[in-house]
Design an enzyme around this catalytic site. Structure first.
Site, short mmCIF file in Angstrom:
data_model
loop_
_atom_site.label_atom_id
_atom_site.label_comp_id
_atom_site.label_asym_id
_atom_site.label_seq_id
_atom_site.Cartn_x
_atom_site.Cartn_y
_atom_site.Cartn_z
N ASP A 72 0.74 -1.14 -0.01
CA ASP A 72 0.05 0.04 -0.11
C ASP A 72 0.67 1.29 0.06
OD1 ASP A 72 -2.42 1.35 0.22
OD2 ASP A 72 -2.39 1.72 2.09
N HIS B 20 4.65 5.03 -2.80
CA HIS B 20 5.10 6.37 -2.18
C HIS B 20 6.33 6.23 -1.49
CE1 HIS B 20 0.79 6.74 -2.90
NE2 HIS B 20 0.31 6.40 -1.54
N LYS C 217 -0.05 2.47 10.02
CA LYS C 217 -1.07 3.03 10.64
C LYS C 217 -1.20 3.14 12.09
CE LYS C 217 -3.37 2.48 6.32
NZ LYS C 217 -3.60 3.78 5.60
#
Ligand code: BG6
Length: 487
Positions: free
Chosen positions: A232, A237, A337
């Protein structure tokens, strides 16, 4: 920026979350600002569960408007924005419906943009259906992440899309590349003479790149549980940020000069030996904890997540780049997260002076450091040593602070706005080329495979902390620690 190039922006997934939160608000902002979108440019939304244009406009008013402006909506601009919107009802499972789209688009001036804000399983069927009615000519196609699940599935999508659209028609989005501070990183590195001579192994001891989130998986538990932080955030990124930090000065800012240099970095990443994974990669999963005074549940109890899930919500990595500029300099990457803070930043730790004529305090860590903060606030801080006032020669760390909002009060642009304007105007530099994407997948794959094969669960960390202790231990082995400053 004035433009007169007309366009038709076709939005697949027109009632999806991304359209609601990002794409339509970004198009509205570009419209509101004036002069960025040709007056004749139209948005054609495509969706299945909406009857007609009137219904779609109701949906936009109800769901998109609340996302467009924190400071109230400019009603005149909103009304004229709605005039740009058209609607075509298509069932993506029914390729014949694409004749409706072809008819709706026929005879329009300018470029066509097909934005696939859908799940990746629909990318190839949509491209085939577009080609079957001749809509792949004079068009650009925008693919959202995740583009595949691993190298093989991403190649399968790229091969299939590549048979229908040429590479220069394909815009693969990584929204981090559209962020203003990421652009500023290029300006800092290549617009100033000050940093570039120091930007190499002789003067840099280590580099850290952190993207930390306070948010959990929100409503995306199902998707996230099959994805994990490595796919993810790292494959895209973080590796994109790393390549911009580490790349050689490009010959110009044209799309292929920049992407060629990023690709060289991605290809120079030292391959991970599966036997070393325990030393260079840490994966974690959050347990129950607290964020800013509120209790938050464990990942494994989030809706859509399997109770015995071994999906990682945190990753820390030690990465090396095998070239003359960076050999031997560790790059520490981390993302997670439910961490203690929302922050994205790049920390360049320079070496201490080789000999201290000023006493031991001149050798201390903490100074000789550049911190480039991308969010929540865009700042660049240069930490230096200065003499403490008073008797003797005692040095302490001080910093030069560059807060961009003090210099530039207007003109900030959200990442999606910049990227959508780039698609409409045919600028590819901020989109990921296929070879970059392949190189990134190739590099992460041994880690994915090893974790999938391993029967060790991710290391637990309490929500609201900075992740598992092993991530700190990895840096301690190199005599350094993560920079964790208050916002
Ligand atoms: C997305 C990820 O690409 O980036 C999300 O899928 C993540 O899981 C998001 O939350 C972070 O983006 P930003 O711009 O909020 O830092």
């Amino acid at each position: 920026m004035q433009t007169d190039s007309s366009f038709t922006f076709v939005l697949f997934g027109g009632t999806g979350d991304l359209s609601m939160r990002k794409i339509l608000p970004a198009l509205f902002e570009a419209h509101r600002a004036g002069g960025m979108l040709a007056d004749s440019g139209k948005i054609v939304a495509v969706a299945r569960h909406v009857a007609d244009r009137a219904d779609y406009i109701d949906w936009v008013n109800e769901h998109v408007k609340p996302h467009v402006s924190k400071n109230g909506v400019d009603e005149t601009a909103w009304a004229s924005f709605l005039d740009r919107i058209e609607f075509v009802k298509i069932d993506l499972g029914n390729p014949e419906d694409f004749t409706l789209l072809r008819d709706a688009l026929s005879g329009r001036p300018g470029i066509r943009v097909f934005y696939l804000a859908t799940g990746p399983s629909l990318f190839v069927p949509i491209c085939h259906a577009l080609a079957s009615v001749g809509l792949n000519e004079n068009s650009r196609i925008v693919l959202e992440k995740p583009l595949g699940y691993d190298l093989k599935s991403s190649n399968a999508i790229n091969d299939a899309v590549g048979e229908i659209f040429a590479e220069e028609q394909i815009y693969r989005i990584d929204h981090y590349l559209g962020k203003e501070p990421v652009q500023n990183l290029l300006a800092l590195r290549f617009g100033n003479v000050l940093f570039e001579p120091l930007w190499r192994r002789e003067w840099v001891e280590s580099i850290q790149i952190t993207i930390a989130e306070e948010l959990g998986v929100e409503a995306r538990g199902d998707f996230y549980d099959n994805t994990g932080a490595l796919r993810d955030m790292v494959q895209n990124h973080l590796l994109q940020l790393l390549s911009i930090v580490a790349m050689e000065p490009p010959h110009s800012m044209d799309s292929d000069s920049v992407r060629d240099e990023k690709l060289r970095v991605l290809r120079a990443l030292k391959p991970i030996d599966p036997r070393d994974i325990g030393k260079v990669a840490v994966r974690g999963q959050y347990h129950a904890g607290g964020i800013r005074g509120s209790a938050v549940p464990a990942y494994a109890t989030e809706p859509g997540v399997k109770p015995d899930s071994t999906t990682e919500t945190f990753v820390a990595l030690k990465v090396e780049i095998e070239n003359w500029r960076w050999a031997g300099v560790p790059f520490f990457l981390r993302t997670g997260k439910r961490l203690a803070d929302r922050v994205a930043e790049i920390v360049v730790n320079f070496r201490a002076v080789p000999h201290s004529a000023l006493g031991a305090s001149a050798l201390r860590g903490g100074a000789n450091r550049l911190v480039i903060r991308l969010q929540p606030n865009e700042t660049i801080r240069l930490y230096c040593l200065a003499k403490q006032p008073g008797e003797g020669m005692n040095l302490a760390s001080v910093h030069l602070d560059l807060a961009f909002d003090r210099f530039f009060r207007e003109g900030q642009m959200e990442a999606y706005q910049r990227l959508l304007l780039d698609v409409i105007n045919g600028r590819l530099a901020l989109f990921v080329r296929r070879d970059e994407q392949e190189a990134a997948w190739r590099w992460v794959e041994p880690i994915l495979n090893e974790w999938a094969a391993s029967n060790k669960p991710p290391k637990p960390y309490a929500a609201g902390t900075w992740g598992p202790a092993a991530a700190s231990a990895m840096l301690a082995q190199h005599g350094t620690c993560w920079l964790e400053e208050e916002n």
